[in-house]
Write a protein that holds these residues in place. Structure first.
Motif, short mmCIF file in Angstrom:
data_model
loop_
_atom_site.label_atom_id
_atom_site.label_comp_id
_atom_site.label_asym_id
_atom_site.label_seq_id
_atom_site.Cartn_x
_atom_site.Cartn_y
_atom_site.Cartn_z
N SER A 144 0.84 -1.19 0.00
CA SER A 144 0.00 0.00 0.00
C SER A 144 0.88 1.24 0.00
N THR A 145 0.25 2.36 -0.33
CA THR A 145 0.95 3.64 -0.33
C THR A 145 0.67 4.35 0.99
N LYS A 146 1.73 4.70 1.68
CA LYS A 146 1.61 5.51 2.89
C LYS A 146 2.96 6.15 3.16
N THR A 147 3.03 7.02 4.14
CA THR A 147 4.28 7.69 4.47
C THR A 147 5.28 6.68 5.01
N ARG A 148 6.47 6.68 4.41
CA ARG A 148 7.53 5.73 4.77
C ARG A 148 8.78 6.50 5.20
N ASP A 149 9.42 6.05 6.27
CA ASP A 149 10.63 6.68 6.80
C ASP A 149 11.85 5.86 6.42
N LEU A 150 12.96 6.57 6.23
CA LEU A 150 14.27 5.93 6.09
C LEU A 150 15.21 6.60 7.08
N HIS A 151 16.04 5.80 7.72
CA HIS A 151 17.07 6.34 8.60
C HIS A 151 18.41 5.74 8.19
N MET A 152 19.47 6.39 8.64
CA MET A 152 20.82 5.96 8.27
C MET A 152 21.65 5.49 9.47
N LEU B 163 10.53 4.96 -12.35
CA LEU B 163 11.52 3.94 -12.02
C LEU B 163 10.79 2.62 -11.98
N VAL B 164 11.31 1.64 -12.71
CA VAL B 164 10.59 0.38 -12.86
C VAL B 164 11.55 -0.77 -12.58
N LEU B 165 11.08 -1.73 -11.79
CA LEU B 165 11.80 -2.99 -11.61
C LEU B 165 11.40 -3.93 -12.73
N GLU B 166 12.37 -4.43 -13.47
CA GLU B 166 12.10 -5.33 -14.61
C GLU B 166 12.82 -6.64 -14.43
N ALA B 167 12.15 -7.73 -14.78
CA ALA B 167 12.79 -9.04 -14.80
C ALA B 167 13.73 -9.11 -15.98
N ALA C 49 18.27 7.72 -2.05
CA ALA C 49 16.99 7.07 -1.74
C ALA C 49 15.92 7.66 -2.64
N VAL C 50 15.06 6.79 -3.18
CA VAL C 50 14.00 7.23 -4.08
C VAL C 50 12.68 6.65 -3.59
N TRP C 51 11.71 7.54 -3.35
CA TRP C 51 10.35 7.14 -2.96
C TRP C 51 9.49 7.15 -4.21
N ILE C 52 8.75 6.05 -4.44
CA ILE C 52 8.00 5.85 -5.67
C ILE C 52 6.57 5.43 -5.34
N VAL C 53 5.61 5.98 -6.08
CA VAL C 53 4.21 5.56 -5.97
C VAL C 53 3.75 5.13 -7.36
N ASP C 54 3.36 3.86 -7.49
CA ASP C 54 2.88 3.31 -8.76
C ASP C 54 3.84 3.61 -9.91
N GLY C 55 5.14 3.47 -9.65
CA GLY C 55 6.15 3.63 -10.69
C GLY C 55 6.62 5.05 -10.91
N VAL C 56 5.96 6.04 -10.29
CA VAL C 56 6.30 7.44 -10.49
C VAL C 56 7.08 7.96 -9.28
N VAL C 57 8.21 8.57 -9.54
CA VAL C 57 9.08 9.08 -8.48
C VAL C 57 8.41 10.24 -7.76
N ALA D 185 14.76 10.74 6.28
CA ALA D 185 13.80 11.38 5.37
C ALA D 185 12.53 10.55 5.37
N ARG D 186 11.44 11.20 4.93
CA ARG D 186 10.14 10.53 4.88
C ARG D 186 9.34 11.09 3.71
N GLU D 187 8.54 10.22 3.11
CA GLU D 187 7.68 10.59 1.98
C GLU D 187 6.70 9.44 1.76
N GLU D 188 5.61 9.72 1.04
CA GLU D 188 4.68 8.65 0.65
C GLU D 188 5.34 7.76 -0.39
N ALA D 189 5.07 6.45 -0.28
CA ALA D 189 5.63 5.50 -1.26
C ALA D 189 4.96 4.15 -1.11
N ASN D 190 4.97 3.40 -2.21
CA ASN D 190 4.67 1.97 -2.14
C ASN D 190 5.90 1.17 -2.60
#
Length: 124
Positions: A57-65, A119-123, A74-82, A95-100
């Motif tokens: 799901s898409t919600k606010t996600r945190d990253l720490h170092m 940004l897309v993950l491809e097999a 770090a790149v936060w993405i929602v449905d393939g869109v940065v 940092a924090r931002e919405e992402a799935n």
């Protein structure tokens, strides 16, 4: 699996022909343990490496170092869109931002990635 950058259509390089592979080795942090650990305690990563955190799901996600010894992009993405791109410093970055989907890359890898790009993950 690989991570591919496709610039937004309204950017100078966004005509669909300038797709760029950012990482050819992608690890998925798909368990609670791997998501909690992330890149902590590693001394480095290869230049063509990405760690991807996929969420249902898409919600606010945190990253720490904390306990990360090198800078990352770090790149936060929602449905393939940065949504956000941020270079985080070792030990102090947060940092924090919405992402799935969140992708962590070696610092400097996402220099040309901007909000609105894909940004897309491809097999392979």
């Amino acid at each position: 699996m690989r991570l591919v950058h496709d610039p937004a259509a309204d950017s100078p390089s966004g005509d669909g022909t300038n797709r760029e592979t950012l990482a050819t080795t992608v690890d998925l942090a798909d368990s609670i343990v791997s998501q909690t650990r992330g890149l902590m305690f590693r001394r480095s990563t290869p230049d063509d490496y990405a760690l991807a955190f996929q969420f249902g799901s898409t919600k606010t996600r945190d990253l720490h170092m904390l306990f990360v010894f090198f800078p990352i992009d770090a790149v936060w993405i929602v449905d393939g869109v940065v949504r956000r791109v941020e270079t985080l410093r070792p030990w102090r970055g947060f940092a924090r931002e919405e992402a799935n989907l969140i992708v962590e890359l070696p610092a400097g890898t996402a220099t040309d990635v901007e909000p609105g790009d894909r940004l897309v993950l491809e097999a392979e």
